[in-house]
Design a protein around this motif. Structure first.
Motif: not given
Ligand code: FES
Length: 318
Positions: A281-292
């Motif tokens: 649950e919830g919304v991540p703040d994606h900071r990575d370079l991994y996920l498309t």
């Protein structure tokens, strides 16, 4: 060891410039390596358990070997030192290539702007663009000529006439002028850039001032540039039955560890995917370079070594 890892040996090791080692990797069983596209990187599983990511810089039609070039950086946590300590004949495991920095499939013209070791993905791009008879220029900036990797290769490359070299310590006439190098944007023109933080910031700011739209300016940051800071939020660790706050200067992984929940970590810079965790649950703040982009939009997993939260609470499957 995971099935997806590939056993390689170092076929050759040479110094591509001052403090830059170049390694050619071949499969230990003589098989072809998985194909890659320009801009791709691989994980190197290094002695001591370190995993680090490096761009492939040889022509992508060469499936018999991968070439990486690594700058010895005393400021980092040991990855580059471990690579520099490798010798020809040493064996190690690598991942299959992943590409977060792909070339657009068609373009009227491409401007490649590389600073320092940021030249590596752009080299593979230059080989591919030349092979495909596409229009491009490559500007390569270095502090000095002895720090410029693959300088001889560029002099003898079939696309040498499209390469401009710039040295900070050279005479003013050849200094890098970003606005001049990129020119103006017209539909179909793209900038691809990679380099140290200051170089990248300068190129991006210049492009904005010159009116280049964001989607026409593609860049790759070095992994150490990932910003892990932000406001605090709450984590509910569903399987552990715990709830706690992640502080402004804390990562989720650090907060989990502080609460006795062990999570696997490797790069701690958002590039390897080792810490990928299911989001319930919830919304991540994606900071990575991994996920498309598609994986980010799905909102069901996140890298907890660097990413944060856009909602006050995240429920994680840990
Ligand atoms: Fe590598 Fe998090 S540990 S992405």
């Amino acid at each position: 060891m995971s099935d997806s890892l590939i056993g390689v040996s170092i076929a050759s090791r040479s110094m591509a410039a001052r403090d830059i080692v170049s390694l050619d990797l071949v499969s230990v069983d003589g098989a072809l390596l998985p194909p890659f596209t320009p801009g791709a990187h691989i994980d190197l599983h290094l002695p001591g358990g370190l995993i680090r990511q490096y761009s492939l810089c040889n022509p992508s039609i060469e499936t018999g070997s991968y070439r990486v070039a690594v700058l010895l950086d005393p400021e980092t946590r040991g990855g580059s030192r471990a690579v520099h300590a490798l010798s020809a004949g040493d064996r190690l495991f690598i991942s299959a290539p992943r590409n977060h920095f792909p070339l657009v499939e068609s373009s009227a013209d491409i401007v490649l702007l590389g600073g320092g070791i940021g030249i590596t993905p752009l080299l593979a791009m230059a080989y591919a663009l030349y092979r495909e008879s596409r229009s491009f220029t490559l500007h390569y900036c270095s502090r000095s000529s002895d720090r410029m990797a693959f300088r001889e290769d560029l002099h003898t490359a079939p696309f040498a006439d499209r390469v401009q070299l710039h040295f900070d310590d050279g005479d003013a006439s050849q200094h890098f002028r970003a606005a001049e190098a990129m020119g103006s944007h017209v539909p179909g023109r793209y900038i691809y850039t990679c380099g140290p933080t200051g170089f990248l910031a300068h190129v991006l700011a210049t492009a904005k001032t010159a009116g280049w739209p964001d989607e026409a300016v593609r860049y790759e940051r070095f992994s150490a540039d990932v910003d892990t800071h932000g406001g605090h939020f709450t984590i509910i660790a569903q399987r552990s039955g715990l709830s706690f706050t992640v502080g402004d200067d804390q990562t989720i992984a650090a907060a989990l560890a502080a609460n006795g929940i062990a999570v696997p970590l490797s790069c701690e810079q958002g590039v390897c995917g080792t810490c990928l965790t299911k989001v319930l649950e919830g919304v991540p703040d994606h900071r990575d370079l991994y996920l498309t982009d598609a994986e980010r939009a799905a909102n069901d997993s996140m890298t907890i070594c660097c990413s944060r939260a856009l909602t006050p609470t995240l429920v994680l499957d840990v």
